[in-house]
Design a protein around this motif. Structure first.
Motif, PDB file in Angstrom:
ATOM      1  N   ASN A 167     -42.183  70.425  68.224  1.00  9.23           N
ATOM      2  CA  ASN A 167     -40.870  71.153  68.162  1.00  9.23           C
ATOM      3  C   ASN A 167     -40.900  72.307  69.565  1.00  9.23           C
ATOM      4  OD1 ASN A 167     -42.164  74.136  67.588  1.00  9.23           O
ATOM      5  ND2 ASN A 167     -42.909  72.877  65.847  1.00  9.23           N
ATOM      6  N   PHE A 168     -39.730  72.977  69.928  1.00  8.71           N
ATOM      7  CA  PHE A 168     -39.626  73.531  71.118  1.00  8.71           C
ATOM      8  C   PHE A 168     -40.181  75.192  70.829  1.00  8.71           C
ATOM      9  CE2 PHE A 168     -36.962  69.997  71.827  1.00  8.71           C
ATOM     10  CZ  PHE A 168     -37.388  69.661  72.965  1.00  8.71           C
ATOM     11  N   ASP A 169     -40.082  75.629  69.813  1.00  9.85           N
ATOM     12  CA  ASP A 169     -40.041  77.073  69.646  1.00  9.85           C
ATOM     13  C   ASP A 169     -40.930  77.702  68.786  1.00  9.85           C
ATOM     14  OD1 ASP A 169     -37.588  77.829  71.475  1.00  9.85           O
ATOM     15  OD2 ASP A 169     -36.725  76.425  70.090  1.00  9.85           O
ATOM     16  N   GLY A 170     -41.941  76.859  68.189  1.00 10.85           N
ATOM     17  CA  GLY A 170     -42.730  77.419  67.210  1.00 10.85           C
ATOM     18  C   GLY A 170     -42.727  76.838  65.963  1.00 10.85           C
ATOM     19  N   TRP A 198     -47.714  81.375  74.202  1.00 14.06           N
ATOM     20  CA  TRP A 198     -46.560  81.711  75.105  1.00 14.06           C
ATOM     21  C   TRP A 198     -45.346  81.010  74.654  1.00 14.06           C
ATOM     22  CZ3 TRP A 198     -43.369  78.911  77.969  1.00 14.06           C
ATOM     23  CH2 TRP A 198     -42.690  79.300  79.134  1.00 14.06           C
ATOM     24  N   VAL A 199     -44.327  81.668  74.496  1.00 20.96           N
ATOM     25  CA  VAL A 199     -43.106  81.062  74.267  1.00 20.96           C
ATOM     26  C   VAL A 199     -41.788  81.259  75.354  1.00 20.96           C
ATOM     27  CG1 VAL A 199     -43.376  80.613  71.791  1.00 20.96           C
ATOM     28  CG2 VAL A 199     -42.193  82.662  72.688  1.00 20.96           C
ATOM     29  N   ARG A 200     -41.007  80.433  75.393  1.00 27.82           N
ATOM     30  CA  ARG A 200     -39.961  80.490  76.271  1.00 27.82           C
ATOM     31  C   ARG A 200     -39.092  81.626  75.749  1.00 27.82           C
ATOM     32  NH1 ARG A 200     -38.339  76.661  78.992  1.00 27.82           N
ATOM     33  NH2 ARG A 200     -38.942  75.254  77.483  1.00 27.82           N
ATOM     34  N   ASN A 201     -38.643  82.794  76.402  1.00 29.80           N
ATOM     35  CA  ASN A 201     -37.664  83.607  76.127  1.00 29.80           C
ATOM     36  C   ASN A 201     -36.408  83.251  75.675  1.00 29.80           C
ATOM     37  OD1 ASN A 201     -39.820  85.985  76.542  1.00 29.80           O
ATOM     38  ND2 ASN A 201     -38.995  86.369  78.543  1.00 29.80           N
ATOM     39  N   ARG A 202     -36.095  83.434  74.251  1.00 27.53           N
ATOM     40  CA  ARG A 202     -34.741  82.922  73.834  1.00 27.53           C
ATOM     41  C   ARG A 202     -34.258  83.907  72.676  1.00 27.53           C
ATOM     42  NH1 ARG A 202     -32.461  78.015  72.288  1.00 27.53           N
ATOM     43  NH2 ARG A 202     -34.164  77.459  70.759  1.00 27.53           N
ATOM     44  N   ALA A 203     -33.363  84.537  72.946  1.00 21.94           N
ATOM     45  CA  ALA A 203     -32.985  85.603  71.955  1.00 21.94           C
ATOM     46  C   ALA A 203     -32.723  84.773  70.804  1.00 21.94           C
ATOM     47  CB  ALA A 203     -31.774  86.405  72.686  1.00 21.94           C
ATOM     48  N   GLU A 204     -31.991  83.859  70.930  1.00 23.18           N
ATOM     49  CA  GLU A 204     -31.582  82.950  69.640  1.00 23.18           C
ATOM     50  C   GLU A 204     -32.716  82.648  68.483  1.00 23.18           C
ATOM     51  OE1 GLU A 204     -31.072  82.284  72.947  1.00 23.18           O
ATOM     52  OE2 GLU A 204     -30.807  80.201  72.674  1.00 23.18           O
ATOM     53  N   VAL A 205     -34.101  82.643  69.078  1.00 18.96           N
ATOM     54  CA  VAL A 205     -35.116  82.223  68.220  1.00 18.96           C
ATOM     55  C   VAL A 205     -36.140  83.421  68.236  1.00 18.96           C
ATOM     56  CG1 VAL A 205     -34.837  79.918  68.637  1.00 18.96           C
ATOM     57  CG2 VAL A 205     -36.494  81.173  70.020  1.00 18.96           C
ATOM     58  N   GLY A 206     -35.506  84.657  68.502  1.00 18.71           N
ATOM     59  CA  GLY A 206     -36.295  86.015  68.357  1.00 18.71           C
ATOM     60  C   GLY A 206     -37.484  85.888  69.351  1.00 18.71           C
ATOM     61  N   PRO A 211     -47.736  75.015  77.986  1.00 17.39           N
ATOM     62  CA  PRO A 211     -46.295  75.884  78.098  1.00 17.39           C
ATOM     63  C   PRO A 211     -45.481  75.115  79.309  1.00 17.39           C
ATOM     64  CG  PRO A 211     -48.502  77.370  78.266  1.00 17.39           C
ATOM     65  CD  PRO A 211     -48.894  75.862  78.417  1.00 17.39           C
ATOM     66  N   ASP A 212     -44.204  75.129  78.807  1.00 17.16           N
ATOM     67  CA  ASP A 212     -43.179  74.302  79.824  1.00 17.16           C
ATOM     68  C   ASP A 212     -42.672  75.072  80.740  1.00 17.16           C
ATOM     69  OD1 ASP A 212     -41.516  72.223  80.528  1.00 17.16           O
ATOM     70  OD2 ASP A 212     -40.500  72.421  78.689  1.00 17.16           O
ATOM     71  N   PHE A 213     -43.546  75.411  81.859  1.00 18.33           N
ATOM     72  CA  PHE A 213     -42.920  76.112  82.700  1.00 18.33           C
ATOM     73  C   PHE A 213     -43.952  75.613  84.233  1.00 18.33           C
ATOM     74  CE2 PHE A 213     -45.782  79.246  81.367  1.00 18.33           C
ATOM     75  CZ  PHE A 213     -46.410  79.728  82.407  1.00 18.33           C
ATOM     76  N   GLY A 263     -37.385  84.522  64.357  1.00 18.47           N
ATOM     77  CA  GLY A 263     -37.054  83.095  64.557  1.00 18.47           C
ATOM     78  C   GLY A 263     -37.341  82.322  63.499  1.00 18.47           C
ATOM     79  N   ARG A 264     -37.824  82.773  62.292  1.00 14.35           N
ATOM     80  CA  ARG A 264     -38.214  82.023  61.203  1.00 14.35           C
ATOM     81  C   ARG A 264     -36.861  81.094  60.837  1.00 14.35           C
ATOM     82  NH1 ARG A 264     -42.432  81.823  58.528  1.00 14.35           N
ATOM     83  NH2 ARG A 264     -43.175  83.940  58.947  1.00 14.35           N
ATOM     84  N   GLY A 265     -36.993  79.873  60.669  1.00 15.84           N
ATOM     85  CA  GLY A 265     -36.015  78.886  60.059  1.00 15.84           C
ATOM     86  C   GLY A 265     -34.985  78.767  60.893  1.00 15.84           C
ATOM     87  N   VAL A 266     -34.896  79.432  62.352  1.00 15.53           N
ATOM     88  CA  VAL A 266     -33.725  79.143  63.047  1.00 15.53           C
ATOM     89  C   VAL A 266     -33.459  77.894  63.378  1.00 15.53           C
ATOM     90  CG1 VAL A 266     -32.638  80.086  65.370  1.00 15.53           C
ATOM     91  CG2 VAL A 266     -33.943  81.597  63.713  1.00 15.53           C
ATOM     92  N   MET A 267     -34.319  77.028  63.567  1.00  8.32           N
ATOM     93  CA  MET A 267     -33.940  75.564  64.102  1.00  8.32           C
ATOM     94  C   MET A 267     -33.997  74.609  63.020  1.00  8.32           C
ATOM     95  SD  MET A 267     -33.538  76.228  67.113  1.00  8.32           S
ATOM     96  CE  MET A 267     -33.391  74.538  67.773  1.00  8.32           C
TER      97      MET A 267
END
Ligand code: GTR
Length: 433
Positions: free
Chosen positions: A138-141, A157-165, A205-207, A175-179
């Motif tokens: 998965n992409f966000d944890g 480390w995670v990508r900064n994404r407001a949608e997933v907290g 980490p994807d950068f 971010g729990r359950g968001v995806m």
């Protein structure tokens, strides 16, 4: 610096930041070059491959070519041979008692305190024996795949994404359950399948950090500023994680390790294909909207091209792959050969009608052109296929290459999962064998 040189430097800098507008994709079918595809059934020296006995040598040659020219090699300085894993928890009453949930720390080396990935596993309860399992990163944890409050929040480390907290590169409870729409755990459990996942950032980490962090820190030559052209990139590292998960499944008696399905969406679809190509323990592979560098034929130059992908994501593939920027016809293979590396195992390719960037027709045609390898090995590949893309919402599942194009855009949806379970029921015997 001249004005045009300045413009080029600016464009490249912006491309590195992910500004797609500097890349002008073509969506014109009439502009697709009619380059001939290299035959998967011809050895590099021109010898035709016409018997099943000849296939293993051709297969090995292709794996080597994809390694050297595209994904890169990845050798750990400390081999991770003996899998060290620890159940952080196992609860037989998860999802209202329908499933057993495990969270497992799987180490990269024999050092139990060294780097590791965390696997989240749901297995259906009340089965007669070990169950088939879909594994996808998965992409966000892990905590984003289901609202289950017991899922551990990744510390990586995670990508900064407001949608997933995710703020300051840290994941949070928000971010729990968001995806969850991408991970229909209950539906899988109800049909007798387990679902396992891990966060891809645990591996790398994807950068673009010059290959210093993640798994790359443990590799031979880590820290060298001059890496060989075939040194592995991020996709090779994520695929290594798929294989590590497989090592774990072989040790868990509740999992049927003969029926583990590698699945991935988008960049992780590319990864699942590479993992399935290099690890024949995966019984089936699913590429969901994998596009350029995944199932889509590079020579078509439709939507995302090799130049576009290498410019925006310079860390995904090995340096040698960059020599094919705007030079696809020089590649010794195309992506149909990657699909053929699954043969005779079932492989499913899925596209989305509005996901033109990933070139649905290029993904489909790769399946068509991989089919002769399946036929050679005695099983039909794509069945019911013609030159034209099948109608939206009409899956082809009779042969060992499955395909569908659904409505909508770039995503992993319940419709996709239902088709993958149908296909697994059919070609792996589902949960009944
Ligand atoms: C895009 C990239 C695609 C695909 C996608 C994703 O930006 O161009 O190749 O991998 O990201 O992974 O979501």
């Amino acid at each position: 610096m001249t004005t045009s040189a300045l413009f080029i430097v600016l464009a490249l800098l912006m491309a590195g930041q992910g500004f797609a507008w500097v890349i002008q994709p073509s969506y014109d079918e009439s502009a697709v070059p009619d380059d001939e595809l290299p035959g998967p059934l011809v050895m590099a020296d021109g010898t035709p491959v016409s018997t099943t006995e000849q296939w293993p040598a051709r297969r090995a040659e292709l794996v080597e070519q994809f390694t050297e020219q595209m994904f890169g090699r990845l050798e750990l300085s400390t081999p991770g041979e003996a899998v060290v894993s620890e159940w952080l928890e196992s609860d037989g009453r998860a999802l209202d008692g329908r499933a057993t949930r495990r969270q497992v720390r799987v180490c990269f080396t024999e050092d139990p305190d060294g780097p590791a990935m965390e696997l989240l596993v749901y297995l259906p309860n009340g089965t007669d024996g070990p169950v088939p399992v879909f594994f996808g990163m998965n992409f966000d944890g892990n905590h984003t795949v289901h609202a289950d409050p017991a899922i551990r929040i990744t510390q990586a480390w995670v990508r900064n994404r407001a949608e997933v907290g995710a703020v300051d590169h840290r994941a949070s409870e928000e971010g729990r359950g968001v995806m969850a729409s991408r991970w229909p755990v209950e539906a899988l459990i109800a049909r007798g399948y387990g679902l396992a996942t891990a966060y891809y950032g645990d591996l790398d980490p994807d950068f673009d950090d010059g290959f210093r962090n993640g798994l790359h820190a443990l590799l031979d030559g880590a820290g060298d500023t001059q890496r060989p052209g075939d040194a592995g990139g991020a996709i090779a590292a994520w695929a290594w994680g798929y294989r590590l998960a497989m090592d774990y499944f072989e040790s868990d008696p509740a999992v049927d390790a003969q029926r583990v399905i590698a699945i991935g969406h988008s960049r992780l679809g590319k990864t699942a294909l590479w993992a399935g190509a290099t690890d024949e323990r995966f019984a089936m592979v699913v590429s969901n909207n994998s596009g350029c560098g995944g199932a889509a034929l590079s020579r078509r130059r439709f939507g995302e091209t090799i130049y576009a992908i290498n410019t925006r994501f310079p860390h995904w593939f090995c340096a040698s792959f960059h020599t094919y920027n705007d030079n696809e016809s020089a590649l010794p293979f195309d992506q149909h050969a990657l699909l053929a590396l699954m043969a005779p195992r079932p492989v499913y390719i899925a596209s989305a009608a509005d996901d033109r960037w990933a070139d649905p027709r290029g993904e489909y045609l790769a399946g068509v052109h991989a089919s002769p390898v399946y036929a050679l090995l005695g099983d039909p590949g794509l069945v019911g296929a013609g030159d034209h893309l099948p109608a939206v919402g009409t899956p082809l599942q009779d042969g060992r290459i499955g395909y569908h194009v659904r409505t909508g855009g770039h995503d992993l949806t319940r419709y996709d999962w239902d088709r993958y379970m149908d296909f697994a029921d059919r070609h792996l015997g589902g949960s009944d064998e």
